[in-house]
Design an enzyme around this catalytic site. Structure first.
Site, PDB file in Angstrom:
ATOM      1  N   ALA A  61       0.917  -1.270  -0.065  1.00 44.89           N
ATOM      2  CA  ALA A  61       0.085   0.099  -0.092  1.00 44.89           C
ATOM      3  C   ALA A  61       0.974   1.440  -0.183  1.00 44.89           C
ATOM      4  O   ALA A  61       1.947   1.140   0.580  1.00 44.89           O
ATOM      5  CB  ALA A  61      -0.964  -0.122   1.301  1.00 44.89           C
ATOM      6  N   GLY A 100       0.744  -5.140   1.036  1.00 48.46           N
ATOM      7  CA  GLY A 100      -0.309  -5.198   0.149  1.00 48.46           C
ATOM      8  C   GLY A 100       0.033  -5.787  -1.068  1.00 48.46           C
ATOM      9  O   GLY A 100      -0.823  -6.539  -1.888  1.00 48.46           O
ATOM     10  N   GLU A 123       3.637  -5.327   7.636  1.00 48.88           N
ATOM     11  CA  GLU A 123       2.843  -4.092   7.960  1.00 48.88           C
ATOM     12  C   GLU A 123       3.115  -4.032   9.569  1.00 48.88           C
ATOM     13  O   GLU A 123       2.878  -2.889   9.994  1.00 48.88           O
ATOM     14  CB  GLU A 123       1.274  -4.831   7.745  1.00 48.88           C
ATOM     15  CG  GLU A 123       0.757  -4.371   6.455  1.00 48.88           C
ATOM     16  CD  GLU A 123       1.131  -5.748   5.485  1.00 48.88           C
ATOM     17  OE1 GLU A 123       2.002  -6.404   5.611  1.00 48.88           O
ATOM     18  OE2 GLU A 123       0.455  -5.725   4.437  1.00 48.88           O
TER      19      GLU A 123
HETATM   20  C1  LIG Z   1      -5.547  -2.423   3.786  1.00 48.79           C
HETATM   21  C2  LIG Z   1      -3.713  -2.444   4.097  1.00 48.79           C
HETATM   22  C3  LIG Z   1      -2.930  -3.186   3.234  1.00 48.79           C
HETATM   23  C4  LIG Z   1      -1.689  -3.261   3.274  1.00 48.79           C
HETATM   24  C5  LIG Z   1      -0.799  -2.418   4.064  1.00 48.79           C
HETATM   25  C6  LIG Z   1       0.591  -2.281   3.479  1.00 48.79           C
HETATM   26  O1  LIG Z   1       0.841  -2.845   2.353  1.00 48.79           O
HETATM   27  S1  LIG Z   1       1.395  -1.283   4.172  1.00 48.79           S
HETATM   28  C7  LIG Z   1       2.978  -1.274   3.137  1.00 48.79           C
HETATM   29  C8  LIG Z   1       3.781  -2.515   3.386  1.00 48.79           C
HETATM   30  N1  LIG Z   1       4.813  -2.463   2.753  1.00 48.79           N
HETATM   31  C9  LIG Z   1       6.048  -2.116   3.159  1.00 48.79           C
HETATM   32  O2  LIG Z   1       6.102  -1.806   4.293  1.00 48.79           O
HETATM   33  C10 LIG Z   1       7.437  -1.955   2.277  1.00 48.79           C
HETATM   34  C11 LIG Z   1       8.160  -0.745   2.539  1.00 48.79           C
HETATM   35  N2  LIG Z   1       9.282  -0.732   1.388  1.00 48.79           N
HETATM   36  C12 LIG Z   1      10.314  -1.170   1.597  1.00 48.79           C
HETATM   37  O3  LIG Z   1      10.734  -1.934   2.334  1.00 48.79           O
HETATM   38  C13 LIG Z   1      11.299  -0.675   0.751  1.00 48.79           C
HETATM   39  O4  LIG Z   1      11.089   0.396   0.386  1.00 48.79           O
HETATM   40  C14 LIG Z   1      11.765  -1.638  -0.523  1.00 48.79           C
HETATM   41  C15 LIG Z   1      10.185  -2.048  -1.312  1.00 48.79           C
HETATM   42  C16 LIG Z   1      12.276  -3.081  -0.052  1.00 48.79           C
HETATM   43  C17 LIG Z   1      12.438  -0.967  -1.554  1.00 48.79           C
HETATM   44  O5  LIG Z   1      13.763  -0.869  -0.867  1.00 48.79           O
HETATM   45  P1  LIG Z   1      14.612   0.288  -1.451  1.00 48.79           P
HETATM   46  O6  LIG Z   1      16.144   0.359  -0.594  1.00 48.79           O
HETATM   47  O7  LIG Z   1      15.012  -0.123  -2.773  1.00 48.79           O
HETATM   48  O8  LIG Z   1      14.169   1.721  -1.427  1.00 48.79           O
HETATM   49  P2  LIG Z   1      13.808   2.582  -0.419  1.00 48.79           P
HETATM   50  O9  LIG Z   1      13.404   2.013   0.856  1.00 48.79           O
HETATM   51  O10 LIG Z   1      14.680   3.532  -0.260  1.00 48.79           O
HETATM   52  O11 LIG Z   1      12.561   3.331  -1.140  1.00 48.79           O
HETATM   53  C18 LIG Z   1      12.443   4.187  -2.176  1.00 48.79           C
HETATM   54  C19 LIG Z   1      11.452   5.131  -2.088  1.00 48.79           C
HETATM   55  O12 LIG Z   1      10.038   4.484  -2.262  1.00 48.79           O
HETATM   56  C20 LIG Z   1       9.499   4.766  -1.081  1.00 48.79           C
HETATM   57  N3  LIG Z   1       8.468   3.741  -0.760  1.00 48.79           N
HETATM   58  C21 LIG Z   1       8.822   2.742  -0.410  1.00 48.79           C
HETATM   59  N4  LIG Z   1       7.888   1.782  -0.041  1.00 48.79           N
HETATM   60  C22 LIG Z   1       6.725   2.721  -0.005  1.00 48.79           C
HETATM   61  C23 LIG Z   1       5.274   2.353   0.029  1.00 48.79           C
HETATM   62  N5  LIG Z   1       4.823   1.145   0.407  1.00 48.79           N
HETATM   63  N6  LIG Z   1       4.696   3.356  -0.032  1.00 48.79           N
HETATM   64  C24 LIG Z   1       5.172   4.726  -0.286  1.00 48.79           C
HETATM   65  N7  LIG Z   1       6.379   4.982  -0.540  1.00 48.79           N
HETATM   66  C25 LIG Z   1       7.370   3.827  -0.411  1.00 48.79           C
HETATM   67  C26 LIG Z   1      10.305   5.123  -0.002  1.00 48.79           C
HETATM   68  O13 LIG Z   1       9.846   6.263   1.033  1.00 48.79           O
HETATM   69  C27 LIG Z   1      11.343   5.753  -0.885  1.00 48.79           C
HETATM   70  O14 LIG Z   1      11.090   7.127  -1.069  1.00 48.79           O
HETATM   71  P3  LIG Z   1      12.231   8.380  -1.326  1.00 48.79           P
HETATM   72  O15 LIG Z   1      11.266   9.636  -1.206  1.00 48.79           O
HETATM   73  O16 LIG Z   1      12.875   8.019  -2.345  1.00 48.79           O
HETATM   74  O17 LIG Z   1      12.983   8.372   0.031  1.00 48.79           O
END
Ligand SMILES: CC/C=C\CC(=O)SCCNC(=O)CCNC(=O)[C@H](O)C(C)(C)COP(=O)(O)OP(=O)(O)OC[C@H]1O[C@@H](n2cnc3c(N)ncnc32)[C@H](O)[C@@H]1OP(=O)(O)O
Length: 720
Positions: A61, A100, A123
């Protein structure tokens, strides 16, 4: 957004498009709903593949949408529609399928993952639970124990583990989308009756009650007050005890409580703060995106005490060549053995061969570092000794070598001034044990070049650290804030508290250890040496009564008096607590200390009063927060996120409380200010209790939320 194409004649290919991680924003959800409808309605399409753009399936999400007025189609019915489809839907998972994103894949009828992909339901680390059916589908797919593990820890699994657990059906070595399309063609005519996970019965383990009791006990112990892990267990329990739709209702109900909780806000703040600190900037305008790091192929560590050994291990684990220097022969031999042991154990844990062992060469001669790209000095915390080492390094190293110090408090600028090229000098302050602890403070001085900072930050990242760039001052950020916190704890003992009471209050707040248990672990002699160096220690045994004032400020000699008795904490078996034997870890209340404290109070005419947990928290935490505001005011940390990340990753601040500065905002800045003023009146001889002007200014400007503090700080700096 989601792009739709038809490939190989009869496969509808849906590509999620929302860089960088294809998060499920409102636009992406709408895109999925529309494209799935299109594929299902197209008579030429016999099966469907869902993939993500740019080698990543989906990061879950869109966390940025939480806390806003969420619009667009909700996830749950969207995933149900996919699962209910009458054409096979295959998820082609590259990069990550998280939260998600994995729940979307679980709604598909088949999952194919690339061998390098990682999957998980993280999450819980955002203060939530997988509420798009994750808590109900995963246990039905892989069984309750494995689902409980993944959902309550939030850990990411490799494609190989996902295959073994049954989360995915196949692993692809090359193009996952090609493999998924081929597979989709092959299953186009197959029945989907056995592919809809929500229709599976949830296997009920024979040891059902014990399993859930154990899981609940485990999360309660490790979560230290965090509510999401508890809700995760409750949701999985619902999967195992209720029909699917009722389980979904329970999942929704539990999520509703979590979604608006302060803990979820704090944890989501930490997620973004952790990423924000990598985008560092210095007061002179140098920034992360305009400063290019230099590659480090070979690094050296000078001094192989506890810290040096950990640093050598962390460096070698990156795969680079490491030169480890220790001038004392005996210490060198012991270090070699210890480092090899750490590397072997680390490799075993990760199921690898200890290749890093061969990356380290040892020497007792500082000349051995002549050709390295970067040196980390980790000798004993003594300015004269460190100065000498820096003079030698400056003479020995090839031109351009970065010289870093692992000092925890000494003046980095002063060390830089010992070298021919002060612009190449920065602090790299690791935390013990250095190969385990995630935090690294990268300390720059006025002369440090942006390239030196960029190189240290990048090296930290390579070593798996969360690196925070901070300015140079006594104790940098973390230890500078710790000083008034510890001081308050000492004062509380004088006024009537016990180590047990203070520690209990802090541990109930969420710290893994209270201040006194922590002091016993790290050794009372560490602070004693520093206080001696600062000329604060008066011998108690000589005068019978060391004074409780230093230069007009209140001072507690309690720690000094214990050190005079040889009570250095766990290592001597005695400190604020007693231990069964030196080195043992179980702290027990010490009657000796209690009578010593009573005598001490009597000697100084102190009358013990009743102190409650609230006072402990307010005095210890608000004084630490107040110092955090001073650090922001002084420009030592660029923003509150930097301080919070330092405290969460280096000092055991409970993550679900978001770090000290975020916590101050949650409590209310006006309340923090009022309580500091109250305690300052009661203790006028404690300058740390004097509220800092930035705090006053923030309160005066209406206590803006933490993400807007930088504007106030900027204004303050421009007026100075
Ligand atoms: C009804 C509810 C159902 C579901 C709930 C959910 O899904 S909650 C979300 C669950 N997902 C996560 O927790 C994953 C979060 N992201 C990560 O762990 C990492 O970003 C990932 C995907 C492994 C990639 O890692 P990487 O080191 O390659 O990049 P980085 O973490 O620096 O992220 C890059 C930029 O993307 C933004 N971002 C990442 N994930 C999300 C997200 N889920 N939503 C919004 N934005 C996200 C992150 O903030 C970075 O942004 P930046 O502006 O470049 O700093």
């Amino acid at each position: 957004m989601a792009q739709y194409t038809r490939v190989s004649g009869s496969v509808g290919l849906i590509t999620l498009q929302n860089p960088p991680v294809n998060a499920l924003s409102a636009a992406v959800r709408q895109g999925i709903v529309d494209t799935v409808k299109r594929a299902l309605g197209d008579p030429k399409v016999k099966s469907v593949v869902i993939c993500g753009q740019n080698g990543i399936f989906c990061g879950g999400a869109d966390i940025k949408e939480f806390g806003t007025n969420m619009s667009g189609p909700p996830l749950v019915p969207m995933i149900h529609a996919i699962e209910a489809a009458n054409k096979p839907v295959v998820a082609a998972i590259e990069g990550s399928a998280l939260g998600g994103g994995l729940e979307l894949a679980l709604g598909c009828h088949y999952r194919i993952a690339h061998s390098k992909a990682r999957l998980g339901l993280p999450e819980v680390s955002l203060g939530l639970l997988p509420a798009a059916g994750g808590t109900q589908r995963l246990p039905r797919l892989i069984g309750v124990p494995a689902a409980l593990d993944l959902i309550t820890t939030g850990r990411h699994v490799t494609a190989a583990e996902a295959l073994q657990l049954g989360v995915v059906d196949r692993v692809a070595e090359h193009s996952t989308v090609d493999a998924a399309v081929k597979f989709a063609l092959s299953v186009a005519a197959k029945s989907l009756d056995a592919r809809r996970i929500s229709t599976y019965p949830c296997p009920r383990p024979s040891d059902f009650d014990a399993l859930f009791e154990g899981a609940m006990q485990k999360v309660r112990q490790s979560a230290r007050g965090a509510i999401a892990p508890v809700a995760c267990v409750q949701a999985v329990r619902a999967a195992a005890t209720r029909p699917y739709l009722q389980g979904m209702e329970r999942e929704k109900e539990l999520m509703a409580t979590l979604f608006t909780s302060g803990q979820a806000r704090a944890l989501q703040y930490c997620f973004f703060a952790q990423r924000a600190v990598s985008k560092w900037n210095m007061p002179n305008g140098a920034r992360w995106d305009t400063s290019k790091p230099r590659p480090v192929h070979k690094a050296a560590v000078i001094g192989l005490g506890t810290m040096g050994r950990g640093i050598a291990v962390a460096l070698a684990q990156t795969g680079m060549s490491v030169v480890a220097v220790e001038t004392q022969e005996k210490q060198l031999m012991e270090a070699k053995q210890a480092v090899s042991g750490m590397l072997e154990r680390g490799a075993k844990r990760r199921g690898l061969t200890p290749a890093a062992l061969h990356k380290i060469s040892y020497s007792h001669d500082i000349q051995a570092v002549a050709d390295v790209d970067l040196v980390i000095e980790a000798v004993f915390e003594d300015m004269a000794l460190k100065k000498k080492v820096f003079q030698q390094l400056s003479a020995v190293c090839k031109p351009g070598t970065f010289l870093c110090t692992n000092t925890s408090a000494l003046d980095v600028d002063h060390l830089a001034s010992q070298t021919r090229n002060p612009e190449l000098v920065v602090g790299m302050h690791f935390f013990a044990p250095a190969h385990v602890m995630k935090l690294l403070e990268v300390v720059y001085g006025p002369q440090s070049s942006p390239q030196a900072v960029a190189t240290a930050m990048q090296l930290g990242k390579k070593m798996g650290k969360v690196s925070v760039a901070v300015g140079n001052c006594r104790g940098f950020v973390g230890n500078r804030m710790l000083k008034p916190y510890i001081e308050q704890a000492f004062f509380l003992l004088e006024e009537g508290a016990t180590p047990e009471l203070v520690d209990r209050a802090l541990e109930e707040f969420g710290f893994p250890m209270g201040v006194f248990r922590m002091s016993d672990l790290s050794g009372l002699d560490v602070g004693w040496r520093v206080r001696k160096g600062d000329g604060l220690v008066e011998s108690g045994s000589a005068s019978g009564q060391p004074t409780r004032l230093r230069e007009g400020r209140r001072y507690s000699p309690l720690g000094d008096l214990l050190c005079e008795q040889g009570r250095f904490g766990q290592k001597t078996g005695r400190g604020w607590y007693q231990y069964d034997k030196p080195g043992s870890r179980v702290a027990r209340s010490d009657p000796w200390f209690h009578s010593f404290l009573e005598e001490y109070r009597a000697r100084h005419g102190l009358v013990a009063r009743r102190i409650d947990h609230q006072e402990v928290l307010e005095r210890c935490l608000y004084v630490l927060i107040n110092e955090g505001f001073r650090i922001l005011e002084d420009g030592i940390a660029a923003g509150p996120e930097d301080i919070d990340i330092i405290y969460v990753f280096g000092y055991g601040w409970p993550r679900h409380r978001g770090g000290p500065m975020f916590y101050a905002g949650m409590v209310g800045l006006a309340t923090v200010l009022e309580r500091l003023e109250h305690y300052r009146q009661a203790h006028p001889d404690v300058p740390y209790l004097q509220p800092c002007s930035l705090l006053r200014r923030l309160v005066a400007s209406g206590s803006p939320p933490v993400h807007r503090w930088r504007e106030v700080i900027k204004k303050l700096h421009s007026q100075l």
